[in-house]
Design a protein around this motif. Structure first.
Motif, PDB file in Angstrom:
ATOM      1  N   ASP A 176       3.844   3.043   9.251  1.00  0.00           N
ATOM      2  CA  ASP A 176       4.627   4.231   8.853  1.00  0.00           C
ATOM      3  C   ASP A 176       4.741   4.303   7.331  1.00  0.00           C
ATOM      4  O   ASP A 176       4.610   5.388   6.738  1.00  0.00           O
ATOM      5  CB  ASP A 176       6.022   4.177   9.483  1.00  0.00           C
ATOM      6  N   ALA A 177       4.993   3.148   6.688  1.00  0.00           N
ATOM      7  CA  ALA A 177       5.104   3.131   5.228  1.00  0.00           C
ATOM      8  C   ALA A 177       3.773   3.485   4.582  1.00  0.00           C
ATOM      9  O   ALA A 177       3.725   4.207   3.574  1.00  0.00           O
ATOM     10  CB  ALA A 177       5.566   1.749   4.771  1.00  0.00           C
ATOM     11  N   LEU A 178       2.668   3.003   5.171  1.00  0.00           N
ATOM     12  CA  LEU A 178       1.339   3.305   4.633  1.00  0.00           C
ATOM     13  C   LEU A 178       1.065   4.806   4.683  1.00  0.00           C
ATOM     14  O   LEU A 178       0.580   5.401   3.707  1.00  0.00           O
ATOM     15  CB  LEU A 178       0.278   2.538   5.424  1.00  0.00           C
ATOM     16  N   TYR A 179       1.374   5.434   5.799  1.00  0.00           N
ATOM     17  CA  TYR A 179       1.101   6.871   5.901  1.00  0.00           C
ATOM     18  C   TYR A 179       2.036   7.685   5.022  1.00  0.00           C
ATOM     19  O   TYR A 179       1.689   8.784   4.578  1.00  0.00           O
ATOM     20  CB  TYR A 179       1.169   7.314   7.365  1.00  0.00           C
ATOM     21  N   ALA A 180       3.214   7.147   4.743  1.00  0.00           N
ATOM     22  CA  ALA A 180       4.094   7.817   3.779  1.00  0.00           C
ATOM     23  C   ALA A 180       3.459   7.813   2.389  1.00  0.00           C
ATOM     24  O   ALA A 180       3.560   8.795   1.636  1.00  0.00           O
ATOM     25  CB  ALA A 180       5.460   7.125   3.747  1.00  0.00           C
ATOM     26  N   LEU A 219       0.093  -3.683   5.185  1.00  0.00           N
ATOM     27  CA  LEU A 219      -1.017  -2.953   5.790  1.00  0.00           C
ATOM     28  C   LEU A 219      -1.621  -2.091   4.689  1.00  0.00           C
ATOM     29  O   LEU A 219      -0.918  -1.280   4.070  1.00  0.00           O
ATOM     30  CB  LEU A 219      -0.527  -2.087   6.950  1.00  0.00           C
ATOM     31  N   CYS A 220      -2.898  -2.283   4.399  1.00  0.00           N
ATOM     32  CA  CYS A 220      -3.527  -1.569   3.288  1.00  0.00           C
ATOM     33  C   CYS A 220      -4.801  -0.872   3.751  1.00  0.00           C
ATOM     34  O   CYS A 220      -5.461  -1.309   4.700  1.00  0.00           O
ATOM     35  CB  CYS A 220      -3.808  -2.496   2.112  1.00  0.00           C
ATOM     36  N   ASP A 221      -5.124   0.201   3.056  1.00  0.00           N
ATOM     37  CA  ASP A 221      -6.238   1.060   3.460  1.00  0.00           C
ATOM     38  C   ASP A 221      -6.935   1.573   2.213  1.00  0.00           C
ATOM     39  O   ASP A 221      -6.274   2.027   1.274  1.00  0.00           O
ATOM     40  CB  ASP A 221      -5.681   2.222   4.300  1.00  0.00           C
ATOM     41  N   ILE A 222      -8.265   1.463   2.189  1.00  0.00           N
ATOM     42  CA  ILE A 222      -9.022   1.983   1.047  1.00  0.00           C
ATOM     43  C   ILE A 222      -9.011   3.508   1.104  1.00  0.00           C
ATOM     44  O   ILE A 222      -9.361   4.107   2.138  1.00  0.00           O
ATOM     45  CB  ILE A 222     -10.462   1.451   1.061  1.00  0.00           C
ATOM     46  N   ASP A 223      -8.626   4.135   0.012  1.00  0.00           N
ATOM     47  CA  ASP A 223      -8.488   5.596  -0.016  1.00  0.00           C
ATOM     48  C   ASP A 223      -9.850   6.281   0.001  1.00  0.00           C
ATOM     49  O   ASP A 223     -10.795   5.857  -0.691  1.00  0.00           O
ATOM     50  CB  ASP A 223      -7.728   6.019  -1.283  1.00  0.00           C
ATOM     51  N   PHE A 250      -0.836   1.047   0.241  1.00  0.00           N
ATOM     52  CA  PHE A 250      -0.226  -0.145   0.821  1.00  0.00           C
ATOM     53  C   PHE A 250       1.117   0.189   1.466  1.00  0.00           C
ATOM     54  O   PHE A 250       1.979   0.821   0.836  1.00  0.00           O
ATOM     55  CB  PHE A 250      -0.002  -1.215  -0.253  1.00  0.00           C
ATOM     56  N   GLY A 251       1.274  -0.245   2.718  1.00  0.00           N
ATOM     57  CA  GLY A 251       2.567  -0.160   3.400  1.00  0.00           C
ATOM     58  C   GLY A 251       3.080  -1.565   3.670  1.00  0.00           C
ATOM     59  O   GLY A 251       2.348  -2.404   4.203  1.00  0.00           O
ATOM     60  N   VAL A 252       4.312  -1.824   3.283  1.00  0.00           N
ATOM     61  CA  VAL A 252       4.889  -3.164   3.396  1.00  0.00           C
ATOM     62  C   VAL A 252       6.073  -3.117   4.351  1.00  0.00           C
ATOM     63  O   VAL A 252       6.911  -2.200   4.287  1.00  0.00           O
ATOM     64  CB  VAL A 252       5.354  -3.679   2.016  1.00  0.00           C
ATOM     65  N   ALA A 253       6.154  -4.105   5.239  1.00  0.00           N
ATOM     66  CA  ALA A 253       7.308  -4.243   6.140  1.00  0.00           C
ATOM     67  C   ALA A 253       7.772  -5.689   6.097  1.00  0.00           C
ATOM     68  O   ALA A 253       6.957  -6.609   6.055  1.00  0.00           O
ATOM     69  CB  ALA A 253       6.938  -3.836   7.562  1.00  0.00           C
ATOM     70  N   SER A 254       9.090  -5.878   6.109  1.00  0.00           N
ATOM     71  CA  SER A 254       9.627  -7.220   5.941  1.00  0.00           C
ATOM     72  C   SER A 254      10.839  -7.442   6.822  1.00  0.00           C
ATOM     73  O   SER A 254      11.664  -6.535   7.011  1.00  0.00           O
ATOM     74  CB  SER A 254      10.008  -7.444   4.469  1.00  0.00           C
ATOM     75  N   VAL A 255      10.932  -8.655   7.370  1.00  0.00           N
ATOM     76  CA  VAL A 255      12.146  -9.113   8.058  1.00  0.00           C
ATOM     77  C   VAL A 255      12.874 -10.039   7.094  1.00  0.00           C
ATOM     78  O   VAL A 255      12.326 -11.057   6.672  1.00  0.00           O
ATOM     79  CB  VAL A 255      11.807  -9.876   9.355  1.00  0.00           C
ATOM     80  N   ARG A 314       4.618   1.313  -0.648  1.00  0.00           N
ATOM     81  CA  ARG A 314       5.928   1.672  -0.105  1.00  0.00           C
ATOM     82  C   ARG A 314       6.385   0.546   0.825  1.00  0.00           C
ATOM     83  O   ARG A 314       5.581   0.033   1.599  1.00  0.00           O
ATOM     84  CB  ARG A 314       5.865   2.996   0.663  1.00  0.00           C
ATOM     85  N   GLY A 315       7.666   0.182   0.744  1.00  0.00           N
ATOM     86  CA  GLY A 315       8.170  -0.938   1.518  1.00  0.00           C
ATOM     87  C   GLY A 315       9.268  -0.555   2.485  1.00  0.00           C
ATOM     88  O   GLY A 315      10.000   0.413   2.267  1.00  0.00           O
ATOM     89  N   THR A 316       9.380  -1.332   3.551  1.00  0.00           N
ATOM     90  CA  THR A 316      10.365  -1.089   4.600  1.00  0.00           C
ATOM     91  C   THR A 316      10.967  -2.409   5.063  1.00  0.00           C
ATOM     92  O   THR A 316      10.234  -3.374   5.274  1.00  0.00           O
ATOM     93  CB  THR A 316       9.710  -0.385   5.814  1.00  0.00           C
ATOM     94  N   VAL A 317      12.280  -2.416   5.217  1.00  0.00           N
ATOM     95  CA  VAL A 317      12.943  -3.552   5.833  1.00  0.00           C
ATOM     96  C   VAL A 317      13.061  -3.288   7.327  1.00  0.00           C
ATOM     97  O   VAL A 317      13.596  -2.253   7.738  1.00  0.00           O
ATOM     98  CB  VAL A 317      14.348  -3.786   5.227  1.00  0.00           C
ATOM     99  N   VAL A 318      12.545  -4.196   8.131  1.00  0.00           N
ATOM    100  CA  VAL A 318      12.631  -4.067   9.584  1.00  0.00           C
ATOM    101  C   VAL A 318      13.906  -4.764  10.024  1.00  0.00           C
ATOM    102  O   VAL A 318      14.032  -5.990   9.913  1.00  0.00           O
ATOM    103  CB  VAL A 318      11.404  -4.687  10.276  1.00  0.00           C
TER     104      VAL A 318
END
Length: 400
Positions: free
Chosen positions: A372-376, A258-262, A347-352, A386-390
């Motif tokens: 959540d990772a994007l807002y972090a 999930l990405c967002d232009i600053d 960029f917020g990354v989430a992965s299974v 930032r990345g997250t393992v789901v």
């Protein structure tokens, strides 16, 4: 320097083109897509046609008995009719056993037609007195070849012309007709095939033009007109839940970014909304150029937010891709009028993980984790990954 993206043609002009000689889409992959779409209706019509034609082919054995009497020749002809009927029944069973196979459907059609038309001249050979009736029967069979039995146009033409040539050769060899009658019959066969070709070709072209129009409308409904990316309708359609289910079924990894232009509002306020649109288009074009064609999916999630779905990609691979996109976008500039606009993105990354025993049941869990990772990243100063393992019911683990 990044240029604003033009609406990408997911359905390219070449794939939508129809070869009007073959009455098929010029692009083989799109033709197969069309055939798969039509397969349920096609098979339903084909199975009905096979059973009806098999029954009538056998029932017309009564004409053999009426013409020849109860003779060994008549019963041999009835035996041939039964063989053709069995081929048709076998084709029916093949389609019923493989309802999702386009090749099986086409082969079944061709097998039944070739069997019936190969036997037909043999039946006519022993009934020269009934030539008028046989010609009428052949005309009906040709109609079935071109219109009633669903088939590729080129195959229907080959079978129809081949059957007519075989029938004409049988008449010449038999020599029971005067030259004027023979010429008239040949001309009638040519006329029948010509009309059949015209009708079949028109039918095939109309079907494909309707399918093309439906696909274009679907494409317009599913894509964002500014960026050319998929819009959020694709999420509502359940396609991404299907990706999650597929990953669980095959034990493969699945990641989203999930990405967002600053500070996008600042770009609009400073340079105008037209400039903001160009920056959005350039960013979308960058995303689509850096993902895998026909594998990954880029979605305009909302405003200046984009979602990238990465099948068969673990957390490390997704983070590496996000970092490449981040660095490329930060170093590039978008031309706007006579100036350039620079921007960054978060960029917020989430992965299974692959073979995870407790994958999330719904795709929203992945998107929520990526959000959540994007807002972090945004709280940490933006322009980062930032990345997250789901981990399903076991919770989440985060990585900077």
């Amino acid at each position: 320097m990044l240029k604003a993206a033009v609406l990408p043609q997911h359905l390219s002009t070449s794939s939508l083109a129809i070869d009007r000689h073959r009455a098929e889409f010029a692009d083989r992959a799109f033709e197969e897509r069309f055939l798969r779409y039509c397969l349920p209706e096609r098979n339903a019509q084909l199975k009905t046609s096979l059973l009806i034609s098999a029954a009538f082919y056998v029932v017309f054995g009564l004409t053999d008995l009426a013409t020849l009497g109860s003779t060994p020749t008549a019963w041999a002809m009835i035996g041939l009719r039964v063989i053709v009927a069995l081929v048709a029944v076998g084709a029916y069973l093949a389609i019923a056993r493989h309802p999702d196979s386009v090749p099986v459907s086409i082969r079944a059609t061709c097998a039944a037609l070739v069997a019936g038309l190969a036997v037909f001249p043999v039946l006519c050979w022993y009934q020269p007195a009934a030539m008028a009736w046989n010609l009428m029967s052949l005309a009906l069979i040709l109609m079935a070849v071109y219109v009633i039995f669903p088939n590729r146009f080129v195959y229907a033409v080959a079978i129809g012309i081949g059957a007519s040539v075989a029938f004409g050769a049988m008449l010449v060899i038999q020599g029971s007709l005067r030259m004027d009658d023979l010429v008239a019959l040949v001309l009638l066969l040519i006329l029948g095939n010509s009309l059949g070709c015209i009708a079949a070709r028109r039918f095939h072209l109309v079907q494909r033009e309707q399918f093309r129009s439906a696909m274009l409308l679907q494409e317009l409904a599913d894509r964002d007109p500014l960026t050319g990316c998929h819009n959020r309708r694709i999420l509502q359609s359940g396609l991404l839940d299907a990706e999650l289910a597929r990953a669980g079924r095959y034990g493969s990894a699945l990641s989203v970014i999930l990405c967002d232009i600053d500070h996008f509002k600042r770009i609009n306020d400073t340079h105008g909304h037209a400039a903001g649109d160009q920056v959005l288009g350039a960013f979308a074009g960058l995303l689509q150029s850096m993902v895998r064609d026909a594998v990954d999916t880029v979605v305009r999630y909302g405003g200046e937010e984009f979602l990238i779905v990465l099948p068969q990609t673990d957390l490390a691979g997704a983070q590496a891709l996000a970092e490449r996109i981040r660095a490329t976008f930060a170093e590039a500039a978008t031309p706007v009028g006579g100036q350039t606009v620079r921007a960054t993105a978060s960029f917020g990354v989430a992965s299974v993980p692959a073979l995870h025993p407790h994958p999330p049941a719904r795709f929203e869990a992945l998107i929520g984790a990526a959000d959540d990772a994007l807002y972090a990243v945004k709280r940490g100063g933006r322009n980062g990954v930032r990345g997250t393992v789901v981990a399903g019911v076991e919770g989440l683990r985060s990585y900077a």
